[in-house]
Design a protein around this motif. Structure first.
Motif, PDB file in Angstrom:
ATOM      1  N   ARG A  18      14.405  13.923 -11.112  1.00 22.83           N
ATOM      2  CA  ARG A  18      14.694  12.868 -10.141  1.00 22.83           C
ATOM      3  C   ARG A  18      13.401  12.339  -9.502  1.00 22.83           C
ATOM      4  O   ARG A  18      13.221  11.139  -9.286  1.00 22.83           O
ATOM      5  N   ALA A  19      12.477  13.247  -9.229  1.00 24.92           N
ATOM      6  CA  ALA A  19      11.225  12.833  -8.588  1.00 24.92           C
ATOM      7  C   ALA A  19      10.463  11.850  -9.476  1.00 24.92           C
ATOM      8  O   ALA A  19       9.937  10.834  -8.997  1.00 24.92           O
ATOM      9  N   VAL A  20      10.418  12.126 -10.765  1.00 26.14           N
ATOM     10  CA  VAL A  20       9.693  11.227 -11.674  1.00 26.14           C
ATOM     11  C   VAL A  20      10.423   9.882 -11.766  1.00 26.14           C
ATOM     12  O   VAL A  20       9.787   8.814 -11.758  1.00 26.14           O
ATOM     13  N   THR A  21      11.735   9.932 -11.814  1.00 26.89           N
ATOM     14  CA  THR A  21      12.505   8.682 -11.848  1.00 26.89           C
ATOM     15  C   THR A  21      12.148   7.833 -10.630  1.00 26.89           C
ATOM     16  O   THR A  21      11.878   6.626 -10.747  1.00 26.89           O
ATOM     17  N   ASP A  22      12.108   8.480  -9.458  1.00 31.41           N
ATOM     18  CA  ASP A  22      11.810   7.730  -8.232  1.00 31.41           C
ATOM     19  C   ASP A  22      10.361   7.232  -8.214  1.00 31.41           C
ATOM     20  O   ASP A  22      10.069   6.156  -7.698  1.00 31.41           O
ATOM     21  N   ALA A  23       9.466   8.034  -8.770  1.00 28.54           N
ATOM     22  CA  ALA A  23       8.052   7.621  -8.796  1.00 28.54           C
ATOM     23  C   ALA A  23       7.865   6.356  -9.637  1.00 28.54           C
ATOM     24  O   ALA A  23       6.950   5.569  -9.400  1.00 28.54           O
ATOM     25  N   LEU A  24       8.762   6.173 -10.595  1.00 25.27           N
ATOM     26  CA  LEU A  24       8.624   5.022 -11.507  1.00 25.27           C
ATOM     27  C   LEU A  24       9.448   3.815 -11.068  1.00 25.27           C
ATOM     28  O   LEU A  24       9.253   2.704 -11.590  1.00 25.27           O
ATOM     29  N   LEU A  25      10.321   4.040 -10.104  1.00 24.26           N
ATOM     30  CA  LEU A  25      11.281   3.009  -9.714  1.00 24.26           C
ATOM     31  C   LEU A  25      10.600   1.701  -9.276  1.00 24.26           C
ATOM     32  O   LEU A  25       9.693   1.719  -8.445  1.00 24.26           O
ATOM     33  N   GLY A  26      11.036   0.628  -9.856  1.00 23.15           N
ATOM     34  CA  GLY A  26      10.578  -0.696  -9.421  1.00 23.15           C
ATOM     35  C   GLY A  26       9.140  -1.023  -9.767  1.00 23.15           C
ATOM     36  O   GLY A  26       8.563  -1.966  -9.234  1.00 23.15           O
ATOM     37  N   ARG A  27       8.527  -0.253 -10.647  1.00 25.64           N
ATOM     38  CA  ARG A  27       7.107  -0.507 -10.960  1.00 25.64           C
ATOM     39  C   ARG A  27       6.932  -1.567 -12.046  1.00 25.64           C
ATOM     40  O   ARG A  27       5.891  -2.176 -12.171  1.00 25.64           O
ATOM     41  N   HIS A  28       7.934  -1.712 -12.894  1.00 23.43           N
ATOM     42  CA  HIS A  28       7.780  -2.588 -14.054  1.00 23.43           C
ATOM     43  C   HIS A  28       8.770  -3.729 -13.919  1.00 23.43           C
ATOM     44  O   HIS A  28       9.973  -3.503 -13.835  1.00 23.43           O
ATOM     45  N   THR A  29       8.289  -4.951 -13.898  1.00 25.16           N
ATOM     46  CA  THR A  29       9.188  -6.088 -13.717  1.00 25.16           C
ATOM     47  C   THR A  29       9.795  -6.501 -15.050  1.00 25.16           C
ATOM     48  O   THR A  29       9.321  -6.098 -16.117  1.00 25.16           O
ATOM     49  N   GLU A  30      10.823  -7.321 -14.968  1.00 26.38           N
ATOM     50  CA  GLU A  30      11.468  -7.776 -16.203  1.00 26.38           C
ATOM     51  C   GLU A  30      10.531  -8.627 -17.043  1.00 26.38           C
ATOM     52  O   GLU A  30      10.644  -8.685 -18.254  1.00 26.38           O
ATOM     53  N   SER A  31       9.577  -9.264 -16.371  1.00 31.78           N
ATOM     54  CA  SER A  31       8.626 -10.092 -17.127  1.00 31.78           C
ATOM     55  C   SER A  31       7.625  -9.216 -17.886  1.00 31.78           C
ATOM     56  O   SER A  31       6.755  -9.723 -18.589  1.00 31.78           O
ATOM     57  N   GLY A  32       7.734  -7.907 -17.702  1.00 33.38           N
ATOM     58  CA  GLY A  32       6.845  -7.001 -18.430  1.00 33.38           C
ATOM     59  C   GLY A  32       5.572  -6.688 -17.676  1.00 33.38           C
ATOM     60  O   GLY A  32       4.726  -5.962 -18.177  1.00 33.38           O
ATOM     61  N   ARG A  33       5.423  -7.203 -16.463  1.00 38.58           N
ATOM     62  CA  ARG A  33       4.220  -6.906 -15.661  1.00 38.58           C
ATOM     63  C   ARG A  33       4.448  -5.649 -14.842  1.00 38.58           C
ATOM     64  O   ARG A  33       5.533  -5.414 -14.325  1.00 38.58           O
ATOM     65  N   LEU A  34       3.398  -4.880 -14.733  1.00 39.18           N
ATOM     66  CA  LEU A  34       3.459  -3.701 -13.883  1.00 39.18           C
ATOM     67  C   LEU A  34       3.156  -4.153 -12.466  1.00 39.18           C
ATOM     68  O   LEU A  34       2.230  -4.944 -12.243  1.00 39.18           O
ATOM     69  N   GLN A  35       3.933  -3.682 -11.485  1.00 36.82           N
ATOM     70  CA  GLN A  35       3.601  -4.052 -10.111  1.00 36.82           C
ATOM     71  C   GLN A  35       3.502  -2.811  -9.238  1.00 36.82           C
ATOM     72  O   GLN A  35       4.342  -1.926  -9.289  1.00 36.82           O
ATOM     73  N   LEU A  36       2.445  -2.767  -8.469  1.00 35.27           N
ATOM     74  CA  LEU A  36       2.245  -1.664  -7.536  1.00 35.27           C
ATOM     75  C   LEU A  36       2.101  -2.302  -6.163  1.00 35.27           C
ATOM     76  O   LEU A  36       0.997  -2.615  -5.719  1.00 35.27           O
ATOM     77  N   ASP A  37       3.240  -2.525  -5.526  1.00 35.87           N
ATOM     78  CA  ASP A  37       3.244  -3.305  -4.288  1.00 35.87           C
ATOM     79  C   ASP A  37       2.393  -2.708  -3.177  1.00 35.87           C
ATOM     80  O   ASP A  37       1.803  -3.429  -2.384  1.00 35.87           O
ATOM     81  N   GLU A  38       2.366  -1.361  -3.141  1.00 35.28           N
ATOM     82  CA  GLU A  38       1.634  -0.753  -2.022  1.00 35.28           C
ATOM     83  C   GLU A  38       0.115  -0.837  -2.206  1.00 35.28           C
ATOM     84  O   GLU A  38      -0.625  -0.590  -1.271  1.00 35.28           O
ATOM     85  N   VAL A  39      -0.342  -1.166  -3.400  1.00 38.12           N
ATOM     86  CA  VAL A  39      -1.797  -1.271  -3.616  1.00 38.12           C
ATOM     87  C   VAL A  39      -2.266  -2.575  -2.970  1.00 38.12           C
ATOM     88  O   VAL A  39      -2.110  -3.655  -3.519  1.00 38.12           O
ATOM     89  N   ARG A  40      -2.820  -2.408  -1.793  1.00 42.21           N
ATOM     90  CA  ARG A  40      -3.167  -3.611  -1.037  1.00 42.21           C
ATOM     91  C   ARG A  40      -4.565  -4.121  -1.378  1.00 42.21           C
ATOM     92  O   ARG A  40      -5.258  -4.650  -0.526  1.00 42.21           O
ATOM     93  N   MET A  41      -4.970  -3.940  -2.607  1.00 39.77           N
ATOM     94  CA  MET A  41      -6.289  -4.475  -3.004  1.00 39.77           C
ATOM     95  C   MET A  41      -6.052  -5.652  -3.928  1.00 39.77           C
ATOM     96  O   MET A  41      -5.146  -5.623  -4.768  1.00 39.77           O
ATOM     97  N   SER A  42      -6.852  -6.670  -3.794  1.00 38.37           N
ATOM     98  CA  SER A  42      -6.654  -7.865  -4.613  1.00 38.37           C
ATOM     99  C   SER A  42      -7.030  -7.562  -6.066  1.00 38.37           C
ATOM    100  O   SER A  42      -7.810  -6.642  -6.347  1.00 38.37           O
ATOM    101  N   GLU A  43      -6.485  -8.373  -6.960  1.00 35.86           N
ATOM    102  CA  GLU A  43      -6.816  -8.184  -8.373  1.00 35.86           C
ATOM    103  C   GLU A  43      -8.313  -8.361  -8.591  1.00 35.86           C
ATOM    104  O   GLU A  43      -8.918  -7.712  -9.434  1.00 35.86           O
ATOM    105  N   GLU A  44      -8.896  -9.268  -7.806  1.00 32.67           N
ATOM    106  CA  GLU A  44     -10.335  -9.508  -7.934  1.00 32.67           C
ATOM    107  C   GLU A  44     -11.128  -8.242  -7.585  1.00 32.67           C
ATOM    108  O   GLU A  44     -12.042  -7.843  -8.310  1.00 32.67           O
ATOM    109  N   GLU A  45     -10.733  -7.596  -6.494  1.00 27.39           N
ATOM    110  CA  GLU A  45     -11.411  -6.355  -6.092  1.00 27.39           C
ATOM    111  C   GLU A  45     -11.268  -5.301  -7.188  1.00 27.39           C
ATOM    112  O   GLU A  45     -12.208  -4.579  -7.498  1.00 27.39           O
TER     113      GLU A  45
END
Ligand code: BG6
Length: 369
Positions: A18-45
């Motif tokens: 269950r822990a691994v399932t939760d760790a992965l939850l919502g990370r991968h969008t349907e468009s196939g992009r990985l998203q890490l919302d809490e990473v508050r650093m810009s892509e440029e950084e």
């Protein structure tokens, strides 16, 4: 609450799927992009990062060591791993393009906290991988990835370790996405593979009666060794740490390639050695581990081999029968003298699976081209 388990740690071990399932939850969008919302650093950084330094203590440090292989392979960014209490007392070379990744389940470990302050004072960016929302380490970091494992009460990290490795892998994939070192479908394939971990781990947990049987056989042993290569090396170190911390058994982990440079001297009749074997094919690691196993067996060691399903090359002899296990999980199989004398005469077999410790090795080996 222990939910009917006798110890928190046992409960937390069984919570790993269950822990691994939760760790992965919502990370991968349907468009196939990985998203890490809490990473508050810009892509440029993130594109500017030219070096990664992973810091942590104990198990967190080993999660970083496992991740290093994949992170460097995927991102082509040099990545080093250091114990936080060593890092904080030296004069590391850091720049604004150094990404310091601080791994901590609790988010409160004093050495790791001091190490991130040390890094930030030198303008390095700090990203925390943490399980405890709102704890000090993520609060003092530039960015955070929460592992979402749920509270870990047991002192020795279990589901925390598992989800730390997953979070490190997500970070590596995210950096690869931002920097264009992997294609979207490659990233998607790895994320899909990570998504299969809970099922694999559950398959291993279902074999716990056999693990208990092995534990009973180990309990009276004065020492135990762990051998691995590549990502299997830090897994060996973690295995040894767990045995020391929880069973008070003297245990050491070694890189299998080091055997001949000293540790082989410790191998004597009956010494239990856990051997972590990567999947077959694609590289020489598997065969090298098999020869290390043969070498220690020739000196009388009792090997407990964690290997891929159906890997007959790790078997001590063709006489050993195989039990059917789930097709994709890594399983360890051992020929082991049982504590009871009658079964010892029969050379009773114990078949063991310890999912947590093998996933990291398995996953990475699959990414090797
Ligand atoms: C040790 C624990 O004291 O602290 C380990 O026994 C843990 O299990 C280590 O990995 C670091 O703790 P944290 O909370 O910073 O991950």
């Amino acid at each position: 609450e222990k939910d009917g388990y006798d110890w928190f740690m046992r409960k937390e071990i069984f919570e790993q799927p269950r822990a691994v399932t939760d760790a992965l939850l919502g990370r991968h969008t349907e468009s196939g992009r990985l998203q890490l919302d809490e990473v508050r650093m810009s892509e440029e950084e993130l594109r500017d990062v030219d070096r990664i330094v992973i810091i942590g203590c104990g198990t967190a440090n080993y999660a970083g060591l496992v991740a290093k292989y994949a992170v460097e392979h995927w991102t082509r960014i040099p990545c080093e791993v250091e114990l936080a209490h060593e890092f904080r007392y030296r004069d590391p070379i850091l720049t604004r393009n150094t990404l310091v990744v601080a791994i901590s389940q609790s988010g409160e470990t004093a050495d790791t906290l001091m190490a991130i302050r040390h890094a930030r004072a030198q303008n390095a960016k700090v990203l925390a991988i943490c399980n405890t929302n709102g704890s000090t380490i993520p609060r003092e970091s530039d960015a955070v990835i929460y592992t979402h494992a749920g509270p870990e009460i047991g002192v020795a990290s279990t589901k925390g370790f598992m989800t730390q490795m997953v979070a490190c892998y997500l970070l590596g994939l995210y950096l690869a996405q931002v920097r264009g070192t992997m294609y979207g479908d490659e990233i998607g394939a790895v994320v899909a593979e990570l998504g299969r971990i809970p099922g694999h781990v559950q398959g291993e947990l279902d074999k716990s009666p056999e693990v208990y049987e092995l534990a009973a056989a180990l309990a009276e042993r004065p020492a135990v060794l762990f051998l691995g290569r590549h990502a299997g090396f830090p897994i060996a170190l973690e295995g040894a740490l767990k045995l020391k911390e929880l069973a008070y058994i003297h245990a050491e982990g070694f890189a299998a390639g080091e055997l001949k440079h000293g540790p082989i001297a410790l191998v004597e009749q009956g010494l239990p050695i856990f051997c972590i074997v990567p999947p077959r094919g694609r590289d020489q690691l598997h065969d090298k581990m098999v020869s290390a196993i043969q070498e220690v067996r020739a000196r009388g060691a009792r090997t407990i081999v964690l290997a891929e399903e159906g890997d007959t090359e790790v078997l001590p002899s063709s006489a050993v029968r195989w039990r059917r296990c789930s097709a994709t999980t890594w399983t360890s199989r051992a020929t082991w003298p049982s504590p009871s004398r009658s079964s010892e005469r029969r050379g009773r077999r114990v078949i063991v699976g310890v999912g947590i410790d093998v996933v990291g090795v398995d996953r990475f080996a699959e990414t090797l081209e």
